[in-house]
Design a protein around this motif. Structure first.
Motif, PDB file in Angstrom:
ATOM      1  N   PHE A 137       2.604   4.195 -10.659  1.00 33.67           N
ATOM      2  CA  PHE A 137       3.168   4.803 -10.973  1.00 33.67           C
ATOM      3  C   PHE A 137       2.699   5.323  -8.768  1.00 33.67           C
ATOM      4  CE2 PHE A 137       4.912   9.499 -10.463  1.00 33.67           C
ATOM      5  CZ  PHE A 137       5.720   9.515  -9.526  1.00 33.67           C
ATOM      6  N   ALA A 138       1.025   5.051  -8.050  1.00 33.81           N
ATOM      7  CA  ALA A 138       0.903   5.101  -7.135  1.00 33.81           C
ATOM      8  C   ALA A 138       1.622   3.551  -6.587  1.00 33.81           C
ATOM      9  CB  ALA A 138      -0.544   4.922  -7.236  1.00 33.81           C
ATOM     10  N   LEU A 139       1.208   2.225  -6.420  1.00 33.46           N
ATOM     11  CA  LEU A 139       1.560   1.586  -6.100  1.00 33.46           C
ATOM     12  C   LEU A 139       3.143   1.441  -5.373  1.00 33.46           C
ATOM     13  CD1 LEU A 139      -0.232  -1.578  -7.832  1.00 33.46           C
ATOM     14  CD2 LEU A 139      -1.160  -0.607  -6.083  1.00 33.46           C
ATOM     15  N   ALA A 140       4.009   2.049  -6.720  1.00 34.06           N
ATOM     16  CA  ALA A 140       5.604   2.547  -6.296  1.00 34.06           C
ATOM     17  C   ALA A 140       4.850   3.011  -4.751  1.00 34.06           C
ATOM     18  CB  ALA A 140       6.019   3.049  -6.909  1.00 34.06           C
ATOM     19  N   ALA A 141       3.794   3.759  -4.020  1.00 35.71           N
ATOM     20  CA  ALA A 141       3.893   4.868  -2.933  1.00 35.71           C
ATOM     21  C   ALA A 141       3.213   3.536  -2.220  1.00 35.71           C
ATOM     22  CB  ALA A 141       3.980   6.055  -3.087  1.00 35.71           C
ATOM     23  N   CYS A 142       3.194   2.250  -2.731  1.00 33.87           N
ATOM     24  CA  CYS A 142       1.216   1.947  -0.813  1.00 33.87           C
ATOM     25  C   CYS A 142       2.199   1.648  -0.411  1.00 33.87           C
ATOM     26  CB  CYS A 142       1.158   0.883  -1.720  1.00 33.87           C
ATOM     27  SG  CYS A 142       2.099  -0.842  -1.923  1.00 33.87           S
ATOM     28  N   PRO A 143       1.353   1.590   1.471  1.00 33.46           N
ATOM     29  CA  PRO A 143       1.334   0.903   2.649  1.00 33.46           C
ATOM     30  C   PRO A 143       2.046  -0.610   2.486  1.00 33.46           C
ATOM     31  CG  PRO A 143      -0.010   2.921   2.207  1.00 33.46           C
ATOM     32  CD  PRO A 143      -0.239   2.530   0.891  1.00 33.46           C
ATOM     33  N   ASP A 144       2.701  -0.895   3.143  1.00 32.53           N
ATOM     34  CA  ASP A 144       3.137  -2.050   3.585  1.00 32.53           C
ATOM     35  C   ASP A 144       1.815  -3.245   3.446  1.00 32.53           C
ATOM     36  OD1 ASP A 144       5.181  -2.090   3.482  1.00 32.53           O
ATOM     37  OD2 ASP A 144       5.660  -1.706   6.062  1.00 32.53           O
ATOM     38  N   ASP A 145       0.412  -2.352   3.831  1.00 34.34           N
ATOM     39  CA  ASP A 145      -1.096  -3.420   4.637  1.00 34.34           C
ATOM     40  C   ASP A 145      -1.377  -3.366   2.832  1.00 34.34           C
ATOM     41  OD1 ASP A 145      -1.237  -1.087   4.832  1.00 34.34           O
ATOM     42  OD2 ASP A 145      -3.331  -1.319   5.616  1.00 34.34           O
ATOM     43  N   ILE A 146      -0.989  -3.346   1.719  1.00 31.33           N
ATOM     44  CA  ILE A 146      -1.664  -3.637   0.743  1.00 31.33           C
ATOM     45  C   ILE A 146      -1.223  -4.542  -0.040  1.00 31.33           C
ATOM     46  CG2 ILE A 146      -2.261  -1.343  -2.159  1.00 31.33           C
ATOM     47  CD1 ILE A 146      -3.229  -0.493   0.915  1.00 31.33           C
ATOM     48  N   PRO A 147      -1.652  -5.411  -0.509  1.00 27.37           N
ATOM     49  CA  PRO A 147      -1.584  -6.012  -1.078  1.00 27.37           C
ATOM     50  C   PRO A 147      -0.831  -6.155  -2.789  1.00 27.37           C
ATOM     51  CG  PRO A 147      -3.826  -6.559  -1.579  1.00 27.37           C
ATOM     52  CD  PRO A 147      -3.409  -5.504  -0.338  1.00 27.37           C
ATOM     53  N   TRP A 148      -0.540  -5.394  -3.373  1.00 27.34           N
ATOM     54  CA  TRP A 148       0.674  -4.744  -4.516  1.00 27.34           C
ATOM     55  C   TRP A 148       0.552  -5.922  -4.979  1.00 27.34           C
ATOM     56  CZ3 TRP A 148       5.196  -5.543  -5.288  1.00 27.34           C
ATOM     57  CH2 TRP A 148       6.148  -6.013  -4.377  1.00 27.34           C
ATOM     58  N   HIS A 149       1.556  -6.565  -4.734  1.00 27.30           N
ATOM     59  CA  HIS A 149       2.364  -7.944  -5.259  1.00 27.30           C
ATOM     60  C   HIS A 149       1.113  -8.647  -6.613  1.00 27.30           C
ATOM     61  CE1 HIS A 149       0.744  -9.209  -1.630  1.00 27.30           C
ATOM     62  NE2 HIS A 149       0.857 -11.121  -2.502  1.00 27.30           N
ATOM     63  N   ARG A 150      -0.181  -8.333  -5.978  1.00 30.55           N
ATOM     64  CA  ARG A 150      -1.225  -9.029  -6.705  1.00 30.55           C
ATOM     65  C   ARG A 150      -2.108  -8.035  -7.841  1.00 30.55           C
ATOM     66  NH1 ARG A 150      -4.675  -9.891  -1.398  1.00 30.55           N
ATOM     67  NH2 ARG A 150      -3.033 -11.917  -0.765  1.00 30.55           N
TER      68      ARG A 150
END
Length: 121
Positions: free
Chosen positions: A55-68
DNA sequence: CGGCTGACGACCT
DNA sequence: GAGGTCGCCAGCC
């Protein structure tokens, strides 16, 4: 994409600042390596709140490597439309990470970032 | 108050 | 491997 409470929910899970802690940890995942939602939750001292990490990652800023960040089976988690993110797939492949036809990362065990693995207990 | 819903996961058949 | 159950937390009926 800036944080939007209306779209992404509360910036507070298992205590204030949970989202920020998740983002900070995800930022430490090296290029070409991956971690699971559960790894993040456990590393933050809250084993069991993997869903809240998603849920948190759905709202992450662009500079976060959420894809990993992928699920415990080494697959790209499905979104609201029931399918994995094409963007996530593209970003992972750009880091030489191989994803098979069923959305599973090849050599997942080897690519999983050891520093974030279940350190609970 | 009660029930449902998630970018999840451990367990059990 | 394929399903089902239950716990997880907060928001929204």
């Amino acid at each position: 994409m800036p944080y939007d409470r209306d779209k992404h929910g509360p910036d507070r899970v298992v205590g204030p600042g949970f989202h920020a802690e998740v983002f900070a940890l995800v930022r430490t995942i090296p290029r070409g390596r991956v971690a699971t939602y559960g790894d993040i939750a456990t590393a933050l001292g809250h084993p069991g709140v993997a869903r809240q990490v998603g849920f948190a990652l759905a709202a992450c800023p662009d500079d976060i490597p959420w894809h990993r960040v992928v699920n415990a089976r080494g697959e790209l988690s499905a979104r609201a439309d029931g399918r994995p993110s094409a963007t996530q797939l593209r970003l992972l492949r750009a880091e030489s990470i191989v994803v098979d036809a069923r959305g599973r990362i090849t050599q997942f065990d080897r690519l999983r970032y050891a520093a974030l693995r279940s350190r609970a207990h």
